[in-house]
Scaffold this motif. Structure first.
Motif, PDB file in Angstrom:
ATOM      1  N   HIS A   1      48.371  76.278 -67.948  1.00  0.00           N
ATOM      2  CA  HIS A   1      47.870  76.331 -66.583  1.00  0.00           C
ATOM      3  C   HIS A   1      46.837  75.241 -66.345  1.00  0.00           C
ATOM      4  O   HIS A   1      45.948  75.026 -67.163  1.00  0.00           O
ATOM      5  N   ALA A   2      46.979  74.573 -65.231  1.00  0.00           N
ATOM      6  CA  ALA A   2      45.994  73.583 -64.796  1.00  0.00           C
ATOM      7  C   ALA A   2      45.403  74.052 -63.476  1.00  0.00           C
ATOM      8  O   ALA A   2      46.138  74.509 -62.589  1.00  0.00           O
ATOM      9  N   PRO A   3      44.093  73.968 -63.333  1.00  0.00           N
ATOM     10  CA  PRO A   3      43.460  74.373 -62.067  1.00  0.00           C
ATOM     11  C   PRO A   3      44.100  73.648 -60.886  1.00  0.00           C
ATOM     12  O   PRO A   3      44.440  72.472 -60.964  1.00  0.00           O
ATOM     13  N   GLY A   4      44.278  74.366 -59.812  1.00  0.00           N
ATOM     14  CA  GLY A   4      44.860  73.786 -58.614  1.00  0.00           C
ATOM     15  C   GLY A   4      46.377  73.773 -58.590  1.00  0.00           C
ATOM     16  O   GLY A   4      46.980  73.363 -57.599  1.00  0.00           O
ATOM     17  N   MET A   5      47.016  74.216 -59.669  1.00  0.00           N
ATOM     18  CA  MET A   5      48.481  74.200 -59.733  1.00  0.00           C
ATOM     19  C   MET A   5      49.119  75.502 -59.250  1.00  0.00           C
ATOM     20  O   MET A   5      50.317  75.645 -59.282  1.00  0.00           O
ATOM     21  N   GLY A   6      48.307  76.454 -58.827  1.00  0.00           N
ATOM     22  CA  GLY A   6      48.856  77.709 -58.345  1.00  0.00           C
ATOM     23  C   GLY A   6      48.863  78.777 -59.416  1.00  0.00           C
ATOM     24  O   GLY A   6      48.251  78.622 -60.482  1.00  0.00           O
TER      25      GLY A   6
END
Length: 148
Positions: free
Chosen positions: A51-56
């Motif tokens: 998970h990457a921040p801002g990716m949903g």
């Protein structure tokens, strides 16, 4: 009249034993999932690359399955992406390329099992390990679904 048998009751969202099985399966497939969709898998525990921040975000939803019987409650788990928590209703527009069924023949969590894994519209496979093995052997193809 009388009690409704366990096998005929709908899935309970608070049933953490099923969640543990499902998250374990996703963990086994994390490299495939991220390769297919990008780092949107915030529900996979202990996986920084998932998970990457801002990716949903990903929402897992179990549905009662037509294959249920009087002796086995079968549910199908599908996964959906959504951009932000204030737009959760948009998740229906973004199904993820994996789903599977789980069997609950009784309230005893040791009897629960996952099966019928479908990845990128290919399968069903008996387990998450079977999906990974099929991909490694070249028996299934990768799909690419970029939610963003």
């Amino acid at each position: 009249p009388g009690a409704v048998p366990f096998q005929k009751r709908p899935y309970e969202l608070s049933d953490s034993a099923v969640n543990d099985l499902a998250l374990g399966a996703l963990s086994e497939l994390r490299a495939l999932l991220v390769a297919a969709t990008g780092p949107v898998w915030d529900i996979i525990p202990d996986c920084d690359e998932c998970h990457a921040p801002g990716m949903g975000h990903i929402q897992a939803l179990p549905f009662n399955d037509f294959t249920s019987s009087s002796t086995d409650r079968i549910s199908i788990v599908r996964f959906f992406w959504y951009q932000s928590r204030d737009q959760l209703q948009a998740m229906w527009l973004h199904p993820m390329p994996i789903h599977f069924r789980f069997s609950q023949p009784s309230a005893d969590a040791s009897a629960f099992r996952l099966f019928d894994f479908v990845f990128c519209s290919q399968g069903p496979f008996a387990s998450a390990a079977a999906v990974a093995a099929a991909f490694e052997s070249g028996a299934i193809d990768m799909c690419h679904i970029a939610p963003l």
